[in-house]
Design a protein around this motif. Structure first.
Motif, mmCIF file in Angstrom:
data_model
loop_
_atom_site.group_PDB
_atom_site.id
_atom_site.type_symbol
_atom_site.label_atom_id
_atom_site.label_comp_id
_atom_site.label_asym_id
_atom_site.label_seq_id
_atom_site.Cartn_x
_atom_site.Cartn_y
_atom_site.Cartn_z
ATOM 1 N N MET A 79 0.843 -1.186 0.000
ATOM 2 C CA MET A 79 0.000 0.000 0.000
ATOM 3 C C MET A 79 0.886 1.246 0.000
ATOM 4 O O MET A 79 1.832 1.358 0.766
ATOM 5 N N ASN A 80 0.543 2.163 -0.884
ATOM 6 C CA ASN A 80 1.363 3.355 -1.009
ATOM 7 C C ASN A 80 0.751 4.508 -0.214
ATOM 8 O O ASN A 80 -0.312 5.004 -0.538
ATOM 9 N N ASN A 81 1.444 4.921 0.875
ATOM 10 C CA ASN A 81 0.940 6.008 1.698
ATOM 11 C C ASN A 81 1.551 7.355 1.316
ATOM 12 O O ASN A 81 1.358 8.348 2.004
ATOM 13 N N ALA A 82 2.355 7.376 0.244
ATOM 14 C CA ALA A 82 3.012 8.628 -0.140
ATOM 15 C C ALA A 82 1.977 9.664 -0.554
ATOM 16 O O ALA A 82 0.996 9.333 -1.205
ATOM 17 N N PRO A 83 2.172 10.915 -0.142
ATOM 18 C CA PRO A 83 1.224 11.958 -0.542
ATOM 19 C C PRO A 83 1.248 12.128 -2.062
ATOM 20 O O PRO A 83 2.239 11.857 -2.700
ATOM 21 N N GLN A 84 0.122 12.557 -2.607
ATOM 22 C CA GLN A 84 0.066 12.817 -4.042
ATOM 23 C C GLN A 84 0.331 14.301 -4.290
ATOM 24 O O GLN A 84 -0.205 15.154 -3.594
ATOM 25 N N TYR A 85 1.171 14.565 -5.250
ATOM 26 C CA TYR A 85 1.519 15.945 -5.558
ATOM 27 C C TYR A 85 1.103 16.260 -6.992
ATOM 28 O O TYR A 85 1.439 15.502 -7.906
ATOM 29 N N THR A 86 0.414 17.375 -7.168
ATOM 30 C CA THR A 86 0.021 17.760 -8.520
ATOM 31 C C THR A 86 1.142 18.591 -9.158
ATOM 32 O O THR A 86 1.974 19.179 -8.457
ATOM 33 N N GLN A 87 1.097 18.630 -10.471
ATOM 34 C CA GLN A 87 2.103 19.426 -11.185
ATOM 35 C C GLN A 87 1.977 20.910 -10.808
ATOM 36 O O GLN A 87 2.972 21.608 -10.649
ATOM 37 N N LYS A 88 0.726 21.358 -10.629
ATOM 38 C CA LYS A 88 0.520 22.758 -10.275
ATOM 39 C C LYS A 88 1.127 23.069 -8.907
ATOM 40 O O LYS A 88 1.779 24.107 -8.711
ATOM 41 N N TRP A 89 0.910 22.136 -7.944
ATOM 42 C CA TRP A 89 1.500 22.359 -6.615
ATOM 43 C C TRP A 89 3.016 22.426 -6.731
ATOM 44 O O TRP A 89 3.661 23.308 -6.150
ATOM 45 N N PHE A 90 3.586 21.509 -7.497
ATOM 46 C CA PHE A 90 5.043 21.466 -7.631
ATOM 47 C C PHE A 90 5.572 22.768 -8.229
ATOM 48 O O PHE A 90 6.550 23.343 -7.745
ATOM 49 N N GLU A 91 4.934 23.221 -9.291
ATOM 50 C CA GLU A 91 5.413 24.441 -9.958
ATOM 51 C C GLU A 91 5.389 25.630 -9.009
ATOM 52 O O GLU A 91 6.330 26.427 -8.964
ATOM 53 N N GLN A 92 4.320 25.733 -8.224
ATOM 54 C CA GLN A 92 4.219 26.868 -7.302
ATOM 55 C C GLN A 92 5.217 26.749 -6.156
ATOM 56 O O GLN A 92 5.841 27.733 -5.756
ATOM 57 N N ALA A 93 5.365 25.523 -5.644
ATOM 58 C CA ALA A 93 6.311 25.318 -4.535
ATOM 59 C C ALA A 93 7.745 25.586 -5.011
ATOM 60 O O ALA A 93 8.543 26.223 -4.312
ATOM 61 N N TYR A 94 8.042 25.123 -6.223
ATOM 62 C CA TYR A 94 9.396 25.320 -6.769
ATOM 63 C C TYR A 94 9.657 26.805 -7.006
ATOM 64 O O TYR A 94 10.730 27.319 -6.683
ATOM 65 N N LEU A 95 8.670 27.488 -7.560
ATOM 66 C CA LEU A 95 8.834 28.912 -7.853
ATOM 67 C C LEU A 95 9.095 29.708 -6.576
ATOM 68 O O LEU A 95 9.889 30.645 -6.571
ATOM 69 N N ALA A 96 8.448 29.296 -5.481
ATOM 70 C CA ALA A 96 8.643 30.006 -4.205
ATOM 71 C C ALA A 96 10.071 29.834 -3.683
ATOM 72 O O ALA A 96 10.642 30.745 -3.084
ATOM 73 N N VAL A 97 10.650 28.662 -3.920
ATOM 74 C CA VAL A 97 11.994 28.370 -3.399
ATOM 75 C C VAL A 97 13.079 28.815 -4.388
ATOM 76 O O VAL A 97 14.226 29.007 -4.016
ATOM 77 N N ARG A 98 12.701 28.995 -5.653
ATOM 78 C CA ARG A 98 13.683 29.200 -6.713
ATOM 79 C C ARG A 98 14.688 30.338 -6.460
ATOM 80 O O ARG A 98 15.890 30.138 -6.676
ATOM 81 N N PRO A 99 14.269 31.540 -5.996
ATOM 82 C CA PRO A 99 15.263 32.602 -5.796
ATOM 83 C C PRO A 99 16.369 32.180 -4.815
ATOM 84 O O PRO A 99 17.546 32.433 -5.047
ATOM 85 N N LYS A 100 15.951 31.522 -3.733
ATOM 86 C CA LYS A 100 16.933 31.083 -2.731
ATOM 87 C C LYS A 100 17.823 29.976 -3.309
ATOM 88 O O LYS A 100 19.037 29.963 -3.106
ATOM 89 N N LEU A 101 17.192 29.076 -4.036
ATOM 90 C CA LEU A 101 17.950 27.977 -4.642
ATOM 91 C C LEU A 101 18.942 28.510 -5.673
ATOM 92 O O LEU A 101 20.092 28.075 -5.741
ATOM 93 N N ARG A 102 18.498 29.491 -6.452
ATOM 94 C CA ARG A 102 19.361 30.061 -7.474
ATOM 95 C C ARG A 102 20.584 30.728 -6.826
ATOM 96 O O ARG A 102 21.713 30.541 -7.266
ATOM 97 N N ALA A 103 20.343 31.505 -5.770
ATOM 98 C CA ALA A 103 21.457 32.171 -5.086
ATOM 99 C C ALA A 103 22.414 31.146 -4.494
ATOM 100 O O ALA A 103 23.636 31.323 -4.513
ATOM 101 N N PHE A 104 21.818 30.065 -3.983
ATOM 102 C CA PHE A 104 22.596 28.968 -3.386
ATOM 103 C C PHE A 104 23.530 28.346 -4.439
ATOM 104 O O PHE A 104 24.738 28.180 -4.228
ATOM 105 N N ILE A 105 22.977 28.060 -5.603
ATOM 106 C CA ILE A 105 23.763 27.454 -6.678
ATOM 107 C C ILE A 105 24.777 28.451 -7.232
ATOM 108 O O ILE A 105 25.933 28.109 -7.483
ATOM 109 N N ARG A 106 24.362 29.710 -7.356
ATOM 110 C CA ARG A 106 25.269 30.723 -7.904
ATOM 111 C C ARG A 106 26.442 31.002 -6.985
ATOM 112 O O ARG A 106 27.453 31.557 -7.409
ATOM 113 N N SER A 107 26.303 30.642 -5.702
ATOM 114 C CA SER A 107 27.416 30.880 -4.790
ATOM 115 C C SER A 107 28.570 29.929 -5.060
ATOM 116 O O SER A 107 29.690 30.167 -4.616
#
Lengths: 176, 103
Positions: A1-29
């Motif tokens: 039985m799979n208890n993993a939460p289901q994630y929609t593409q829309k949720w992922f895109e929004q969650a990624y976009l929120a983290v992206r500036p910090k992630l970009r600065a992190f990688i650019r460092s």
């Protein structure tokens, strides 16, 4: 039985976009090349979506994403150091990355606000030089030719402006 | 021991970082930079500050150039990157994702 939460593409895109500036600065460092760091950012997004079912909860998204990013950056560093003997070594990048992980919660937005504040304190010409220099594919030589400076004078000026900005940002962050 | 409180030393280090960014380091300078970064946490801090300003100035320059709305453009890139990737919980090589990106 799979208890993993289901994630929609829309949720992922929004969650990624929120983290992206910090992630970009992190990688650019650790990856100075803007083009290469954008490539790594795209890879991180692609890998994260591909493996999204491994994410245990939405709350874990940011540290999970940064873990993927670290792996990709280290692979990039190893590959680049073999290709270019004059780039940063994987050991130097690991040292930079390890300490960066400690300060991951530092707000990129507050850094940008402080940077804009400090930038506004420079002369109009110096602001213009710095912003022109940070347009894609613009080099010190192009700036030197445009403003009638020697290339070495342009490099020295930009380094001095960086030092001024660092001091100003440090003062703002200490007083906030 | 490097003394970062001496302005000239800081400017020299910034010049070295700038050469690294522009891929203009000679072999001796690259070795020096790697050695300094591995051995001195203050220089790592300065390097991260340099990188943060570099990244921040790029973002400000992009926004001020009016060439794009950063949020909309980023959303479009993310959507394009992941839209044809099947979600799986099976182990995959990261290269498979890497090969699919960059349209």
């Amino acid at each position: 039985m799979n208890n993993a939460p289901q994630y929609t593409q829309k949720w992922f895109e929004q969650a990624y976009l929120a983290v992206r500036p910090k992630l970009r600065a992190f990688i650019r460092s650790v990856i100075f090349s803007a083009e290469d760091s954008e490539d790594v950012l795209q890879e991180v997004a692609a890998i994260a979506w591909e493996k999204i079912e491994k994410l245990r909860s939405k709350e874990q998204f940011q540290p999970w994403l940064f873990g993927i990013a670290k792996n990709r950056v280290m692979k990039y560093c190893t590959k680049i150091s073999k290709q270019r003997s004059r780039s940063l070594s994987p050991e130097a990048m690991e040292a930079l990355w390890s300490e960066r992980a400690v300060s991951v919660e530092v707000s990129q937005e507050s850094l940008l606000d402080a940077l804009q504040n400090c930038l506004s304190k420079l002369s109009a010409e110096n602001q213009s030089i710095l912003l022109e220099r940070h347009q894609p594919s613009v080099t010190n030589r192009m700036i030197a030719e445009k403003h009638g400076f020697s290339e070495s004078k342009t490099s020295r000026l930009i380094n001095t402006l960086y030092a001024d900005l660092m001091k100003c940002i440090h003062n703002i962050q200490e007083n906030s | 021991m490097t003394n970062l409180d001496k302005p000239q030393t800081k400017l020299e280090l910034l010049a070295l970082f700038g050469k690294s960014r522009d891929e203009e380091l000679n072999l001796a300078e690259a070795e020096l930079l790697n050695k300094l970064l591995i051995s001195d946490s203050r220089i790592r801090g300065l390097y991260r500050g340099f990188a943060a300003i570099e990244s921040g100035l790029e973002e400000i320059a992009q926004l001020q150039s009016g060439k794009k709305n950063a949020t909309d453009a980023n959303m479009s890139v993310i959507h394009d990157t992941i839209s044809d990737i099947p979600v799986t919980d099976q182990p995959q090589t990261s290269d498979s994702a890497s090969n699919r990106r960059k349209k």
